[in-house]
Design a protein around this motif. Sequence first.
Motif, PDB file in Angstrom:
ATOM      1  N   SER A 132       1.569 -57.113 -13.618  1.00  0.00           N
ATOM      2  CA  SER A 132       0.537 -56.121 -13.933  1.00  0.00           C
ATOM      3  C   SER A 132      -0.820 -56.569 -13.396  1.00  0.00           C
ATOM      4  N   ASP A 186      -3.306 -57.216 -15.256  1.00  0.00           N
ATOM      5  CA  ASP A 186      -3.714 -58.332 -16.118  1.00  0.00           C
ATOM      6  C   ASP A 186      -3.092 -59.650 -15.662  1.00  0.00           C
ATOM      7  N   GLU A 187      -1.833 -59.612 -15.217  1.00  0.00           N
ATOM      8  CA  GLU A 187      -1.178 -60.831 -14.754  1.00  0.00           C
ATOM      9  C   GLU A 187      -1.797 -61.330 -13.443  1.00  0.00           C
ATOM     10  N   GLU A 243      -4.887 -60.795 -12.586  1.00  0.00           N
ATOM     11  CA  GLU A 243      -6.192 -61.338 -12.988  1.00  0.00           C
ATOM     12  C   GLU A 243      -6.039 -62.732 -13.593  1.00  0.00           C
ATOM     13  N   ARG A 244      -4.994 -62.939 -14.372  1.00  0.00           N
ATOM     14  CA  ARG A 244      -4.745 -64.255 -14.963  1.00  0.00           C
ATOM     15  C   ARG A 244      -4.525 -65.293 -13.862  1.00  0.00           C
TER      16      ARG A 244
END
Length: 139
Positions: A17, A19-20, A22-23
Amino acid sequence: MSNVTHPSGPAARNAPSIDEIERLARAALKELPEEFARYLGDIVFRVDEFPPDDVLDELGLESPFELMGLYQGVDMAHKSVNDPAVEPDMIFLYRRPLLDYWCETGEDLGDLVRHVVVHEIGHHFGLSDDDMEAIEDEA
């Protein structure tokens, strides 16, 4: 190194995703040597699905899959304390082009994201694509 490798099995069905991604980008930032990290200032990092059409037009790109990341701002070589405050410097990562490249090459996704983040940080420091290619060739 990330634990996200070439997509196969469940990974192929469940693409990472925003978010992943971005992580992974934040993890890459934490790995930067302090002498570089301290000069990032208030750079804003953002992950979008694709680059917007106006960016593609400005860069003369025909496909949104041609761009995995983008530095937007005034690079450090051209900044002055006398300049009026403008928009913050930003680094964009584009999820779908990153995932497309990841699927095509089988490269570790964490390594790919790190490479794009470092490349865009290079633009923040005023390096051109040719400068960075020469540095990579020497390494």
